[in-house]
Write a protein that holds these residues in place. Sequence first.
Motif, PDB file in Angstrom:
ATOM      1  N   VAL A   1      55.865  66.113  28.945  1.00 48.33           N
ATOM      2  CA  VAL A   1      56.822  66.980  28.248  1.00 48.33           C
ATOM      3  C   VAL A   1      56.103  68.216  27.713  1.00 48.33           C
ATOM      4  CG1 VAL A   1      58.428  67.151  26.298  1.00 48.33           C
ATOM      5  CG2 VAL A   1      58.347  65.061  27.658  1.00 48.33           C
ATOM      6  N   PHE A   2      54.927  68.006  27.149  1.00 52.12           N
ATOM      7  CA  PHE A   2      54.141  69.128  26.620  1.00 52.12           C
ATOM      8  C   PHE A   2      53.824  70.135  27.727  1.00 52.12           C
ATOM      9  CE2 PHE A   2      49.843  70.941  25.978  1.00 52.12           C
ATOM     10  CZ  PHE A   2      50.105  71.711  24.843  1.00 52.12           C
ATOM     11  N   GLU A   3      53.373  69.631  28.873  1.00 56.84           N
ATOM     12  CA  GLU A   3      53.025  70.518  29.996  1.00 56.84           C
ATOM     13  C   GLU A   3      54.257  71.300  30.464  1.00 56.84           C
ATOM     14  OE1 GLU A   3      51.880  70.304  34.693  1.00 56.84           O
ATOM     15  OE2 GLU A   3      51.751  68.469  33.526  1.00 56.84           O
ATOM     16  N   THR A  57      47.043  60.784  16.893  1.00 61.57           N
ATOM     17  CA  THR A  57      46.128  60.638  18.037  1.00 61.57           C
ATOM     18  C   THR A  57      46.685  61.345  19.268  1.00 61.57           C
ATOM     19  OG1 THR A  57      47.158  58.512  18.562  1.00 61.57           O
ATOM     20  CG2 THR A  57      45.137  58.443  17.243  1.00 61.57           C
ATOM     21  N   GLY A  58      48.004  61.262  19.444  1.00 60.84           N
ATOM     22  CA  GLY A  58      48.636  61.950  20.569  1.00 60.84           C
ATOM     23  C   GLY A  58      48.541  63.453  20.437  1.00 60.84           C
ATOM     24  N   TYR A  59      48.686  63.937  19.191  1.00 68.16           N
ATOM     25  CA  TYR A  59      48.565  65.374  18.907  1.00 68.16           C
ATOM     26  C   TYR A  59      47.179  65.862  19.301  1.00 68.16           C
ATOM     27  CZ  TYR A  59      48.291  69.667  16.075  1.00 68.16           C
ATOM     28  OH  TYR A  59      48.112  70.961  15.641  1.00 68.16           O
ATOM     29  N   ALA A  60      46.158  65.089  18.932  1.00 68.40           N
ATOM     30  CA  ALA A  60      44.769  65.473  19.257  1.00 68.40           C
ATOM     31  C   ALA A  60      44.571  65.547  20.772  1.00 68.40           C
ATOM     32  CB  ALA A  60      43.800  64.464  18.640  1.00 68.40           C
ATOM     33  N   GLY A  87      44.175  69.304  25.812  1.00 74.47           N
ATOM     34  CA  GLY A  87      44.749  69.927  27.009  1.00 74.47           C
ATOM     35  C   GLY A  87      44.932  71.418  26.824  1.00 74.47           C
ATOM     36  N   ALA A  88      45.436  71.828  25.645  1.00 78.39           N
ATOM     37  CA  ALA A  88      45.663  73.246  25.357  1.00 78.39           C
ATOM     38  C   ALA A  88      44.335  74.004  25.322  1.00 78.39           C
ATOM     39  CB  ALA A  88      46.393  73.391  24.026  1.00 78.39           C
ATOM     40  N   SER A 138      39.880  77.930  30.405  1.00 80.90           N
ATOM     41  CA  SER A 138      39.990  78.330  31.821  1.00 80.90           C
ATOM     42  C   SER A 138      40.681  79.682  31.979  1.00 80.90           C
ATOM     43  CB  SER A 138      40.753  77.261  32.609  1.00 80.90           C
ATOM     44  OG  SER A 138      42.083  77.145  32.124  1.00 80.90           O
ATOM     45  N   GLY A 139      41.029  80.312  30.846  1.00 81.15           N
ATOM     46  CA  GLY A 139      41.628  81.644  30.896  1.00 81.15           C
ATOM     47  C   GLY A 139      43.126  81.640  31.108  1.00 81.15           C
ATOM     48  N   TYR A 140      43.717  80.448  31.095  1.00 85.88           N
ATOM     49  CA  TYR A 140      45.157  80.351  31.345  1.00 85.88           C
ATOM     50  C   TYR A 140      45.967  80.710  30.093  1.00 85.88           C
ATOM     51  CZ  TYR A 140      49.513  78.545  33.292  1.00 85.88           C
ATOM     52  OH  TYR A 140      50.790  78.429  33.763  1.00 85.88           O
TER      53      TYR A 140
END
Length: 795
Positions: free
Chosen positions: A649-651, A713-716, A721-722, A728-730
């Motif tokens: 969902v985050f992605e 823990t999920g937030y971390a 990922g962010a 990576s410059g994204y």
Amino acid sequence: MLNQLIKKAAVLGSGVMGSGIAAHLANIGIPTLLLDIVPRELTKEEEAKGLTLADSQVRNRISTAAIQKLLKQKPAPLTVKKNLALIEAGNLEDDLVKLKDVDWIIEVVVENLQVKKQVFEKVEQYRKPGSLVSSNTSGISVEAMVEGRSEDFKKHFLGTHFFNPPRYLKLLEVIPTQYTDPEVLSFMKTFGEDVLGKGVVEAKDTPNFIANRIGTYGLLVTVQEMLKGGYSVGEIDSITGPLVGRPSSATFRTLDVVGLDTFAHVAKNVYEQVQGKEKEVFEVPAFMKEMLEKGWIGSKAGQGFFLKHGKEILELDPTTMDYIPRKKLKTAATEASKQEKGSANKMKALVYADDRAGKFLWNTLSQSLLYSAQLLGEIADDIVTIDRAMKWGFGWDKGPFETWDAIGVEKSVLKIQESGGEVPVWVTEMLEKGNTSFYKEEENGDLYYYHNGEYSPVEFNPKVIDLKKVKKQKGVIKKNSGASLIDIGDGVALLEFHSPSNAIGLDIVQMINFAVDEVEKNYKGLVIGNQGKNFCVGANLAMMLMEAQDDNIYELDMVVRQLHSALLKVKYSSKPVVAAPFGMTLGGGAEVCLPAAHIQASSETYMGLVEVGVGLLPGGGGNKELYLKHLEGMPNGVNFDLQAVANKVFETIATAKVSTSAEEARENNFLNAADGISFNSDHLLYDAKQAVLALSEGYKPKVRKKIPVTGETGYATLLLGAEGMRLSGYLSEHDVKIAKKIAYVIAGGKVPFGTEVDEQYLLDLEREAFLSLIAEPKTQQRMQHMLVKGKPLRN
């Protein structure tokens, strides 16, 4: 009665058109055999692998390559990549025996009568009796193709002319022969509309049938008038697109997309079969023949009438054959037209103007209108069929006879006659009888068309719900500036958005509240849908930016709370609410759909939560609802990875992922397995209404449940990922700030992993994050840029 079901199909010929038709069938779920000729020599790669001409890998090479190309073509022929598995490669020598298992065989080989007849001779040896056979020819006589075939073959044969690309262009011309069984014709029309999702017209067996005959004529007349009047390619495109109700690709960009080679072939087909003045028109001009010799055939060759040079678009000068800077034609008429309201007034302002734009448009349009009228009876039996063919096949807003009505039949005929033009007798007879238009609309919205000296009702499929007509017949329950609530019959109401771009503001929020209350009292259920250009492109960005720049955070807080409340009302309504999205369904548009009891989406639905593009996160409950949609898609009683759901969902939200079809929206979990997809966009509201009626029997409203979240823990994990995307410059620094807010909302804030939280708690987190972001100067810059430039700003 013909009891024919198309469970399996075969397409003979794997060129762009053949493979495109196979892809369209696969999108609908029909397994399809794609056959082509056997290669006569090995490629270097095949030789290197030690393959021989006897190997199936070699023998099926052409169709196999065509299937693989489907994944790379743009626009994409497949609604989702997995549909490729429904297409089986083969060849026209080894695999004809498989035709015995096929219900519909579609021939799409080279446009040569003798070749087609040879193919059908082979097909007859293997097809099962009663199976349908059709040709996708763009103009060769279908009658001539079946000479020498058996009675059963002839009875089950007809022309089925798809338009390219088959997934996107609505028109399907169906051409019966004198032998075609009327039940076969009737079946193909119904199947074409209901299953293939096409706009079907019955055409006569004449050169290029309906749309290509008139469309090609109009394009060639346009080219000839351009040369005669000394206009440039760019000037013509600037006045023959949306200004006159035609697609934005106008004339020459359309030719570049279609391919000059394809266009020349279609023109030649008519040229060889007509006489006199008509033949002169269908002769391709000399400069276009030179373009063909040079290989300047359009987009697929990298150049045609236009050439991209760096960031600049150059146009071809037909007199010198050099590319020069693109020009646009701006006259008093073009400017006056833009000020007029309504397409009819805009057209009149243009075609009767005495300047360069007006003269050109009159000369080309009047010739096309006269040509269409002259062909009535020859290419089709009535004007409705011709008008529909041009709208569905060439993307015209109005067909030739609708256009004629728009500019005024009496006035235009008088002008034609004064200049020595010849008007078909049936048109002058219509005027002499005191009938001044080809169509007449009654006060109740019923439409009639002129036919054989009198007006006959225009027949519509009952699955086509026309909201304008419904409103004329039943009136409106309630409306405001943003939306209307309409009774669409059988105890079902419909909430129609009609604000600019269908953007969601307080007016729409108010109507959502009223609609649910009214439906709960007096109706079986509610459809949320409309017939605008797109379903909804999101919230009213200009209003939100204005409030943010004035530091009216309290006002914005109130707006977000009201939207949350309205969409919860949709979700927990005691009567079923069905959303019917189509086209762009972005941001707030997706958020309106997600809480509905059922989504009935048009196949061409482009759905996504795109708020990050303007520096925000979804503010109408979209984070929570997409997360829930993912959770609901998990099998009952099976342990699943809660973190994997949060990651997905985050992605989806952080990258503003937008589906390229309703089927892909299902893959992205905006739709679930129970939600429906309508392949015919004209049937969308009918299908949504049927869904309401089906749900209304013993409907049980959704029950509020606690929602498990990943917490701290999920937030971390999401932050990792962010951060990786930033390194990576994204992502920019501001992108990371937005991503952190999205992660916090999806994770459920600072609670232990697996905690079950209340829905309102997640909405409060979302609202706080939304308000903090909209107060950011960089977000406001992004919003401003989107409003002014129409594209995202990376800051």
